[in-house]
Design an enzyme around this catalytic site. Sequence first.
Site, PDB file in Angstrom:
ATOM      1  N   HIS A  26      19.205 -20.667   0.396  1.00 35.84           N
ATOM      2  CA  HIS A  26      18.127 -20.156   0.017  1.00 35.84           C
ATOM      3  C   HIS A  26      16.795 -20.409   0.508  1.00 35.84           C
ATOM      4  O   HIS A  26      15.815 -19.477   1.082  1.00 35.84           O
ATOM      5  CB  HIS A  26      17.779 -20.051  -1.541  1.00 35.84           C
ATOM      6  CG  HIS A  26      16.566 -19.327  -1.910  1.00 35.84           C
ATOM      7  ND1 HIS A  26      16.610 -17.898  -1.997  1.00 35.84           N
ATOM      8  CD2 HIS A  26      15.574 -19.602  -2.357  1.00 35.84           C
ATOM      9  CE1 HIS A  26      15.321 -17.532  -2.235  1.00 35.84           C
ATOM     10  NE2 HIS A  26      14.501 -18.799  -2.662  1.00 35.84           N
ATOM     11  N   HIS A  71      22.117 -21.840  -4.603  1.00 31.91           N
ATOM     12  CA  HIS A  71      21.284 -20.931  -3.914  1.00 31.91           C
ATOM     13  C   HIS A  71      20.114 -21.284  -4.880  1.00 31.91           C
ATOM     14  O   HIS A  71      19.890 -20.704  -5.954  1.00 31.91           O
ATOM     15  CB  HIS A  71      21.681 -19.471  -4.053  1.00 31.91           C
ATOM     16  CG  HIS A  71      20.969 -18.798  -3.181  1.00 31.91           C
ATOM     17  ND1 HIS A  71      21.147 -18.844  -1.793  1.00 31.91           N
ATOM     18  CD2 HIS A  71      19.775 -18.028  -3.621  1.00 31.91           C
ATOM     19  CE1 HIS A  71      20.109 -17.670  -1.051  1.00 31.91           C
ATOM     20  NE2 HIS A  71      19.631 -17.102  -2.068  1.00 31.91           N
ATOM     21  N   GLU A  77      23.326 -13.292   2.075  1.00 27.78           N
ATOM     22  CA  GLU A  77      22.619 -12.572   1.298  1.00 27.78           C
ATOM     23  C   GLU A  77      21.267 -11.646   2.093  1.00 27.78           C
ATOM     24  O   GLU A  77      20.470 -11.022   1.311  1.00 27.78           O
ATOM     25  CB  GLU A  77      21.657 -13.533   0.014  1.00 27.78           C
ATOM     26  CG  GLU A  77      20.826 -14.298   0.521  1.00 27.78           C
ATOM     27  CD  GLU A  77      19.646 -14.815  -0.098  1.00 27.78           C
ATOM     28  OE1 GLU A  77      19.732 -14.333  -1.268  1.00 27.78           O
ATOM     29  OE2 GLU A  77      18.859 -15.720   0.210  1.00 27.78           O
ATOM     30  N   ASN A  78      21.184 -12.227   3.209  1.00 23.51           N
ATOM     31  CA  ASN A  78      20.038 -11.703   3.983  1.00 23.51           C
ATOM     32  C   ASN A  78      20.647 -10.912   5.332  1.00 23.51           C
ATOM     33  O   ASN A  78      20.064 -10.525   6.387  1.00 23.51           O
ATOM     34  CB  ASN A  78      19.210 -12.644   4.584  1.00 23.51           C
ATOM     35  CG  ASN A  78      18.495 -13.489   3.626  1.00 23.51           C
ATOM     36  OD1 ASN A  78      18.991 -14.630   3.334  1.00 23.51           O
ATOM     37  ND2 ASN A  78      17.502 -13.006   2.895  1.00 23.51           N
ATOM     38  N   HIS A 122      16.067 -21.354   3.805  1.00 23.65           N
ATOM     39  CA  HIS A 122      16.287 -21.099   5.338  1.00 23.65           C
ATOM     40  C   HIS A 122      15.874 -22.316   5.958  1.00 23.65           C
ATOM     41  O   HIS A 122      15.973 -21.987   7.287  1.00 23.65           O
ATOM     42  CB  HIS A 122      15.501 -19.741   5.413  1.00 23.65           C
ATOM     43  CG  HIS A 122      16.127 -18.473   4.956  1.00 23.65           C
ATOM     44  ND1 HIS A 122      15.672 -17.299   5.250  1.00 23.65           N
ATOM     45  CD2 HIS A 122      16.872 -18.216   3.989  1.00 23.65           C
ATOM     46  CE1 HIS A 122      16.468 -16.492   4.632  1.00 23.65           C
ATOM     47  NE2 HIS A 122      17.077 -17.065   3.633  1.00 23.65           N
ATOM     48  N   ASN A 127      19.777 -14.496  -4.495  1.00 21.31           N
ATOM     49  CA  ASN A 127      18.640 -13.434  -5.098  1.00 21.31           C
ATOM     50  C   ASN A 127      18.569 -12.161  -4.632  1.00 21.31           C
ATOM     51  O   ASN A 127      18.091 -11.292  -5.449  1.00 21.31           O
ATOM     52  CB  ASN A 127      17.377 -14.032  -4.999  1.00 21.31           C
ATOM     53  CG  ASN A 127      16.816 -14.586  -3.897  1.00 21.31           C
ATOM     54  OD1 ASN A 127      17.732 -15.362  -3.111  1.00 21.31           O
ATOM     55  ND2 ASN A 127      15.876 -14.254  -3.476  1.00 21.31           N
ATOM     56  N   HIS A 128      18.933 -11.673  -3.453  1.00 17.89           N
ATOM     57  CA  HIS A 128      18.978 -10.674  -2.849  1.00 17.89           C
ATOM     58  C   HIS A 128      20.398  -9.822  -2.938  1.00 17.89           C
ATOM     59  O   HIS A 128      20.472  -8.587  -2.306  1.00 17.89           O
ATOM     60  CB  HIS A 128      18.625 -10.638  -1.375  1.00 17.89           C
ATOM     61  CG  HIS A 128      17.342 -11.225  -1.106  1.00 17.89           C
ATOM     62  ND1 HIS A 128      16.169 -10.687  -1.461  1.00 17.89           N
ATOM     63  CD2 HIS A 128      16.978 -12.382  -0.264  1.00 17.89           C
ATOM     64  CE1 HIS A 128      15.033 -11.426  -0.972  1.00 17.89           C
ATOM     65  NE2 HIS A 128      15.478 -12.539  -0.293  1.00 17.89           N
ATOM     66  N   ASP A 133      22.726 -18.948   5.149  1.00 22.68           N
ATOM     67  CA  ASP A 133      21.891 -17.517   5.241  1.00 22.68           C
ATOM     68  C   ASP A 133      22.036 -16.840   6.403  1.00 22.68           C
ATOM     69  O   ASP A 133      21.041 -16.938   7.404  1.00 22.68           O
ATOM     70  CB  ASP A 133      20.594 -17.665   4.597  1.00 22.68           C
ATOM     71  CG  ASP A 133      20.629 -18.232   2.924  1.00 22.68           C
ATOM     72  OD1 ASP A 133      21.298 -19.088   3.099  1.00 22.68           O
ATOM     73  OD2 ASP A 133      19.701 -17.745   2.351  1.00 22.68           O
TER      74      ASP A 133
HETATM   75 FE   LIG Z   1      17.932 -16.173  -1.357  1.00 19.98          FE
HETATM   76 FE   LIG Z   2      18.531 -16.258   2.151  1.00 22.52          FE
END
Ligand SMILES: [Fe+2]
Ligand SMILES: [Fe+2]
Length: 263
Positions: free
Chosen positions: A179, A154, A43-44, A181, A71-72, A12
């Site tokens: 996910h 994820h 995603e981040n 991290h 999820n983001h 990520d």
């Molecule tokens: Fe995530």
């Molecule tokens: Fe993430």
Amino acid sequence: MSEPLNILFVGDIVGGVGRRALLALLPTLRERYSPRFLIANAENAAGGVGITPAIAKDLFAAGVDVITLGNHTYRHREVYAYLDEEDRIVRPANFLKSQPGHGSCVVERDGMRLGVLSLSGNLFMNAARAAFPEADAAVYALEGKVDHLLVDMHAEATSEKVGMGWYLDGRATAVVGTHTHVATADARVLPGGTAYVTDVGMTGPRGGVIGVRRELALEALATRMPVKFETASEDPWLNAVVITATEPMRASAIQQVLEPAPT
Ligand SMILES: [Fe+2]
Ligand SMILES: [Fe+2]
């Protein structure tokens, strides 16, 4: 046995600090591992949550072959149409079919076809459909169309990720978790030939709390009151894995790459 092939998967990417860490380390990583394919979970990537078309295009321009999300995915509205248009950016396949984007893609280089599948766990996650049947459906759909398959699972719960590794052992080249991290110390090739790690970790600021400025995260944790989070910048690291594959759909090795960004 065919010529060994390396796949570099980057955990990520958090904010500009994570993007800069990747870009700064990429020449060294290319020299060291000669990856045929470069996959990154982003995603981040946009300010700590979500992604924008401009940032995705920058990552592709830097040599990323496929971007995976989580999820983001839908944090930035401007990315919705792009998720439908751009084949090489994938969001979890077990979201609703009606949600923007798609869950898998195939990229090809030097005669090798790599399938990339994104899945979301169901425990403590907001994926509308079940991950395990979706994995079966996607593997079936890609059969005969790819030489290798990388799955980004994820998920929050380690149990679901370990389970997915075993579930796809022998049916995918690699199952890598994202996910949380935080990189886990269990990277290995499972008996059926699938490379596995529960979490690749984060490419971003290690001086925060999974990417958030630590004063703000600690205030929220200590006071139990809402706090507006900002992305940390201190101590950027890259967390990744290199998967080596020899036979089709089989890995021979997986190694972690945990590196501080050059200052
Ligand atoms: Fe995530
Ligand atoms: Fe993430």
